[in-house]
Design a protein around this motif. Structure first.
Motif, PDB file in Angstrom:
ATOM      1  N   SER A  14      41.549 -29.786 -39.839  1.00 15.46           N
ATOM      2  CA  SER A  14      40.576 -29.249 -41.151  1.00 15.46           C
ATOM      3  C   SER A  14      41.385 -28.220 -41.635  1.00 15.46           C
ATOM      4  CB  SER A  14      39.530 -28.581 -40.292  1.00 15.46           C
ATOM      5  OG  SER A  14      38.632 -29.314 -39.682  1.00 15.46           O
ATOM      6  N   LYS A  15      42.146 -27.483 -41.248  1.00 10.16           N
ATOM      7  CA  LYS A  15      43.017 -26.520 -41.840  1.00 10.16           C
ATOM      8  C   LYS A  15      44.143 -27.032 -42.727  1.00 10.16           C
ATOM      9  CE  LYS A  15      42.671 -22.649 -42.029  1.00 10.16           C
ATOM     10  NZ  LYS A  15      41.686 -21.640 -42.709  1.00 10.16           N
ATOM     11  N   ALA A  16      44.733 -28.217 -42.090  1.00 12.68           N
ATOM     12  CA  ALA A  16      45.580 -28.896 -43.037  1.00 12.68           C
ATOM     13  C   ALA A  16      45.147 -29.620 -44.389  1.00 12.68           C
ATOM     14  CB  ALA A  16      46.238 -30.173 -42.270  1.00 12.68           C
ATOM     15  N   ILE A  17      43.804 -29.974 -44.206  1.00 13.71           N
ATOM     16  CA  ILE A  17      43.337 -30.520 -45.351  1.00 13.71           C
ATOM     17  C   ILE A  17      42.983 -29.410 -46.428  1.00 13.71           C
ATOM     18  CG2 ILE A  17      41.063 -31.759 -46.322  1.00 13.71           C
ATOM     19  CD1 ILE A  17      43.083 -33.547 -44.697  1.00 13.71           C
ATOM     20  N   GLU A  18      42.455 -28.425 -45.686  1.00 15.56           N
ATOM     21  CA  GLU A  18      42.211 -26.984 -46.679  1.00 15.56           C
ATOM     22  C   GLU A  18      43.402 -26.710 -47.450  1.00 15.56           C
ATOM     23  OE1 GLU A  18      40.306 -22.579 -46.374  1.00 15.56           O
ATOM     24  OE2 GLU A  18      40.711 -23.761 -44.433  1.00 15.56           O
ATOM     25  N   ASN A  19      44.432 -26.786 -46.843  1.00 14.09           N
ATOM     26  CA  ASN A  19      45.681 -26.426 -47.429  1.00 14.09           C
ATOM     27  C   ASN A  19      46.338 -27.513 -48.351  1.00 14.09           C
ATOM     28  OD1 ASN A  19      45.675 -23.594 -46.224  1.00 14.09           O
ATOM     29  ND2 ASN A  19      46.499 -24.385 -44.549  1.00 14.09           N
ATOM     30  N   GLY A  20      45.831 -28.819 -48.520  1.00 16.19           N
ATOM     31  CA  GLY A  20      46.266 -29.687 -49.293  1.00 16.19           C
ATOM     32  C   GLY A  20      47.257 -30.664 -48.725  1.00 16.19           C
ATOM     33  N   SER A  21      47.261 -30.753 -47.551  1.00 20.49           N
ATOM     34  CA  SER A  21      48.002 -31.478 -46.742  1.00 20.49           C
ATOM     35  C   SER A  21      47.615 -33.050 -46.959  1.00 20.49           C
ATOM     36  CB  SER A  21      48.364 -31.107 -45.279  1.00 20.49           C
ATOM     37  OG  SER A  21      48.978 -32.149 -44.625  1.00 20.49           O
ATOM     38  N   LYS A  22      48.559 -33.967 -47.012  1.00 17.25           N
ATOM     39  CA  LYS A  22      48.246 -35.465 -46.937  1.00 17.25           C
ATOM     40  C   LYS A  22      48.807 -36.272 -45.638  1.00 17.25           C
ATOM     41  CE  LYS A  22      46.568 -34.877 -51.165  1.00 17.25           C
ATOM     42  NZ  LYS A  22      45.065 -35.186 -51.196  1.00 17.25           N
ATOM     43  N   ALA A  23      49.580 -35.463 -44.826  1.00 14.94           N
ATOM     44  CA  ALA A  23      50.380 -36.101 -43.882  1.00 14.94           C
ATOM     45  C   ALA A  23      50.334 -34.942 -42.639  1.00 14.94           C
ATOM     46  CB  ALA A  23      51.569 -36.725 -44.137  1.00 14.94           C
ATOM     47  N   ILE A  24      50.187 -35.470 -41.324  1.00 14.85           N
ATOM     48  CA  ILE A  24      50.523 -34.541 -40.262  1.00 14.85           C
ATOM     49  C   ILE A  24      51.522 -35.428 -39.450  1.00 14.85           C
ATOM     50  CG2 ILE A  24      48.314 -33.626 -40.122  1.00 14.85           C
ATOM     51  CD1 ILE A  24      47.276 -35.507 -37.934  1.00 14.85           C
ATOM     52  N   ILE A  25      51.986 -34.418 -38.633  1.00 12.28           N
ATOM     53  CA  ILE A  25      53.264 -35.068 -37.682  1.00 12.28           C
ATOM     54  C   ILE A  25      53.153 -34.415 -36.248  1.00 12.28           C
ATOM     55  CG2 ILE A  25      55.102 -33.494 -38.451  1.00 12.28           C
ATOM     56  CD1 ILE A  25      57.148 -35.885 -38.244  1.00 12.28           C
ATOM     57  N   CYS A  26      53.406 -35.108 -35.239  1.00 10.17           N
ATOM     58  CA  CYS A  26      53.578 -34.408 -33.874  1.00 10.17           C
ATOM     59  C   CYS A  26      54.614 -35.139 -33.192  1.00 10.17           C
ATOM     60  CB  CYS A  26      52.357 -34.579 -33.540  1.00 10.17           C
ATOM     61  SG  CYS A  26      51.496 -36.057 -32.993  1.00 10.17           S
ATOM     62  N   ALA A  27      55.109 -34.383 -31.983  1.00  7.22           N
ATOM     63  CA  ALA A  27      55.749 -34.933 -31.047  1.00  7.22           C
ATOM     64  C   ALA A  27      54.855 -35.069 -29.967  1.00  7.22           C
ATOM     65  CB  ALA A  27      57.055 -34.323 -30.458  1.00  7.22           C
ATOM     66  N   SER A  28      54.836 -36.219 -28.975  1.00  3.26           N
ATOM     67  CA  SER A  28      53.932 -36.434 -28.047  1.00  3.26           C
ATOM     68  C   SER A  28      54.193 -37.049 -26.746  1.00  3.26           C
ATOM     69  CB  SER A  28      52.694 -37.070 -28.703  1.00  3.26           C
ATOM     70  OG  SER A  28      51.583 -37.378 -27.754  1.00  3.26           O
ATOM     71  N   THR A  29      53.672 -36.848 -25.443  1.00  4.90           N
ATOM     72  CA  THR A  29      53.960 -37.557 -24.491  1.00  4.90           C
ATOM     73  C   THR A  29      52.334 -38.525 -24.279  1.00  4.90           C
ATOM     74  OG1 THR A  29      52.749 -35.786 -22.938  1.00  4.90           O
ATOM     75  CG2 THR A  29      55.105 -35.778 -23.181  1.00  4.90           C
ATOM     76  N   GLY A  30      51.496 -38.452 -25.338  1.00  3.94           N
ATOM     77  CA  GLY A  30      50.343 -39.290 -25.316  1.00  3.94           C
ATOM     78  C   GLY A  30      49.082 -38.581 -25.820  1.00  3.94           C
ATOM     79  N   ASN A  31      48.519 -37.687 -25.185  1.00  2.00           N
ATOM     80  CA  ASN A  31      47.314 -37.318 -25.642  1.00  2.00           C
ATOM     81  C   ASN A  31      47.202 -36.584 -27.129  1.00  2.00           C
ATOM     82  OD1 ASN A  31      45.696 -37.783 -23.279  1.00  2.00           O
ATOM     83  ND2 ASN A  31      46.445 -36.116 -22.354  1.00  2.00           N
ATOM     84  N   THR A  32      48.412 -36.093 -27.419  1.00  2.00           N
ATOM     85  CA  THR A  32      48.618 -35.210 -28.792  1.00  2.00           C
ATOM     86  C   THR A  32      48.648 -36.253 -30.091  1.00  2.00           C
ATOM     87  OG1 THR A  32      49.752 -33.222 -28.045  1.00  2.00           O
ATOM     88  CG2 THR A  32      49.777 -33.768 -30.352  1.00  2.00           C
ATOM     89  N   SER A  33      49.226 -37.465 -29.491  1.00  2.20           N
ATOM     90  CA  SER A  33      49.292 -38.654 -30.490  1.00  2.20           C
ATOM     91  C   SER A  33      47.775 -39.326 -30.710  1.00  2.20           C
ATOM     92  CB  SER A  33      50.300 -39.560 -30.284  1.00  2.20           C
ATOM     93  OG  SER A  33      49.924 -40.229 -28.781  1.00  2.20           O
ATOM     94  N   ALA A  34      46.937 -39.414 -29.586  1.00  2.00           N
ATOM     95  CA  ALA A  34      45.842 -40.138 -29.695  1.00  2.00           C
ATOM     96  C   ALA A  34      44.801 -39.346 -30.539  1.00  2.00           C
ATOM     97  CB  ALA A  34      45.428 -40.193 -28.116  1.00  2.00           C
ATOM     98  N   SER A  35      44.887 -37.937 -30.212  1.00  2.00           N
ATOM     99  CA  SER A  35      43.759 -36.983 -30.979  1.00  2.00           C
ATOM    100  C   SER A  35      44.517 -36.967 -32.381  1.00  2.00           C
ATOM    101  CB  SER A  35      43.920 -35.724 -30.377  1.00  2.00           C
ATOM    102  OG  SER A  35      43.034 -34.662 -30.701  1.00  2.00           O
ATOM    103  N   ALA A  36      45.584 -36.713 -32.485  1.00  2.00           N
ATOM    104  CA  ALA A  36      46.311 -36.532 -33.861  1.00  2.00           C
ATOM    105  C   ALA A  36      45.780 -37.603 -34.704  1.00  2.00           C
ATOM    106  CB  ALA A  36      47.686 -36.218 -33.912  1.00  2.00           C
ATOM    107  N   SER A  37      45.877 -38.827 -34.278  1.00  2.00           N
ATOM    108  CA  SER A  37      45.945 -39.999 -35.148  1.00  2.00           C
ATOM    109  C   SER A  37      44.483 -40.425 -35.366  1.00  2.00           C
ATOM    110  CB  SER A  37      46.133 -41.304 -34.279  1.00  2.00           C
ATOM    111  OG  SER A  37      45.871 -41.449 -33.099  1.00  2.00           O
ATOM    112  N   ALA A  38      43.415 -39.816 -34.384  1.00  2.00           N
ATOM    113  CA  ALA A  38      42.053 -40.064 -34.526  1.00  2.00           C
ATOM    114  C   ALA A  38      41.528 -39.242 -35.474  1.00  2.00           C
ATOM    115  CB  ALA A  38      41.266 -39.836 -33.212  1.00  2.00           C
ATOM    116  N   TYR A  39      41.956 -37.855 -35.732  1.00  2.00           N
ATOM    117  CA  TYR A  39      41.392 -36.853 -36.526  1.00  2.00           C
ATOM    118  C   TYR A  39      41.996 -37.182 -38.087  1.00  2.00           C
ATOM    119  CZ  TYR A  39      38.768 -34.481 -33.197  1.00  2.00           C
ATOM    120  OH  TYR A  39      37.799 -34.225 -32.303  1.00  2.00           O
ATOM    121  N   ALA A  40      43.273 -37.783 -38.018  1.00  2.62           N
ATOM    122  CA  ALA A  40      43.829 -38.126 -39.299  1.00  2.62           C
ATOM    123  C   ALA A  40      43.400 -39.405 -40.056  1.00  2.62           C
ATOM    124  CB  ALA A  40      45.414 -38.598 -39.031  1.00  2.62           C
TER     125      ALA A  40
END
Length: 355
Positions: A72-98
């Motif tokens: 939500s804050k990334a969108i507020e700040n005009g971001s068009k892309a997010i990135i993360c390192a993950s052992t699994g759960n972060t990637s699942a969550s980040a991709s869903a919200y993206a």
């Protein structure tokens, strides 16, 4: 008709958001706090034990609490892309919200070190998944460098909005219990979550009522990936609890501060203890959590055996179950009792099941 408010809407007064913040939500939060009567009896604990089952979040883990804030804050700040390192759960969550926000999601994962259940989520949500020939710590270093050089918003727990969102679980526990617990047992991997819970308890104590006193925070690492316990970086961390297979936690220092401030502990449990706890919580309470989640139960069992609780009658304990068991089903299948094969014959089946 009652419409559930998003986590951000519900706790807006506690979070760093404004009326201009677009809310990217999957209706995360509001996860059950389950009274574990059977588990208490089996372990011979006379106090009250509760399980905060974060596996009931939209993508099956606690990460969703932080991700709704981070995206939500990334969108507020005009971001068009997010990135993360993950052992699994972060990637699942980040991709869903993206996907919900309709922006790009780039994920770096360590080779051969991510549960298939979690990887399948990231792929289905349209993330661009890159597998590196290194571990999680290597991946985290790379995404930090990339986010510093390019217009990519980093959504690992380094992102302060992740901690802001995750602290809301502590609010829910206080609301459900009518007070803070005496002890909170939880897994420690990158150590952002123990930091977030402590922040949440302190917020609630300050802003709501003195009855929301502060619990002792009892954090546990897997023995093969226990850098905070050992006091040095683990270059090649190994454990069946893939979600906490981290050798150099980002929030190492703050986790130690939480331990000291709360008069709690950061200790370790073996893979054998984790597997035992993993089976016990499923068999006694009907809750299927992922192996890393069972670390909280393993730590609790360890401290019962050490006679840590001198008088448990009036004690309230909360164990955090960070993710759903379907995130990492291979472990369950590998460790399960063998399936009994029988013919499709009523008499044979009756004899086999003892009737």
């Amino acid at each position: 008709m009652i419409i559930y408010k998003s986590l951000i809407e519900k706790y807006k007064k506690y979070l760093t958001v404004s009326n201009k913040t677009p809310i990217i939500s999957l209706n995360e939060g509001n996860t059950p706090l389950i009274f574990a009567k059977n588990l208490s009896e089996k372990l011979g604990f006379n106090g009250e034990v509760y399980l905060k089952f974060e596996g009931m979040n939209p993508t099956g883990s606690f990460k969703d609490r932080g991700m709704t804030m981070a995206v939500s804050k990334a969108i507020e700040n005009g971001s068009k892309a997010i990135i993360c390192a993950s052992t699994g759960n972060t990637s699942a969550s980040a991709s869903a919200y993206a996907a919900k926000a309709q922006i790009r999601c780039i994920v770096l994962i360590p080779k051969g070190k991510i549960a298939v259940g979690k990887l399948s989520q990231a792929v289905m949500h349209g993330a661009e998944v890159l597998e590196i020939d290194g571990n999680f710590d290597d991946a985290l270093y790379i995404v930090r460098e990339l986010s510093n050089k390019y217009p990519l918003t980093l959504v690992n727990s380094i992102n302060p909005y992740r901690i802001e969102g995750q602290k809301t679980a502590a609010y829910e526990i206080c609301e459900n219990l009518g007070q803070a617990p005496d002890y909170q047992f939880m897994p420690v991997g990158n150590a952002g979550n123990i930091t977030a819970y402590w922040k949440g308890y302190k917020d609630y104590n300050k802003m709501e009522s003195s009855k929301y006193y502060l619990p002792k925070m009892m954090g546990f690492q897997a023995s093969g990936a226990a850098p905070i316990v050992e006091g040095h970086i683990i270059k090649k961390p190994e454990t069946i609890a893939t979600a906490i297979r981290i050798g150099n936690p980002t929030s190492w220092k703050t986790a130690e501060e939480v331990r000291d401030d709360s008069k709690g502990v950061i200790d370790k449990v073996t893979d054998e203890e984790i597997l035992k706890a993993y089976k016990i919580v499923a068999a006694t309470e009907g809750i299927f959590c992922e192996p890393a989640s069972a670390v909280s139960i393993a730590g609790f069992i360890k401290y019962i055996k050490q006679d840590y609780f001198k008088n448990s009658n009036s004690i309230k304990v909360v164990c955090i179950l960070t993710g759903h068991g379907l995130k990492d089903p291979d472990i369950a299948i590998a460790k399960a009792t063998s399936i009994i094969k029988v013919k499709s014959n009523i008499n044979e089946i009756t004899k086999t099941i003892g009737f």
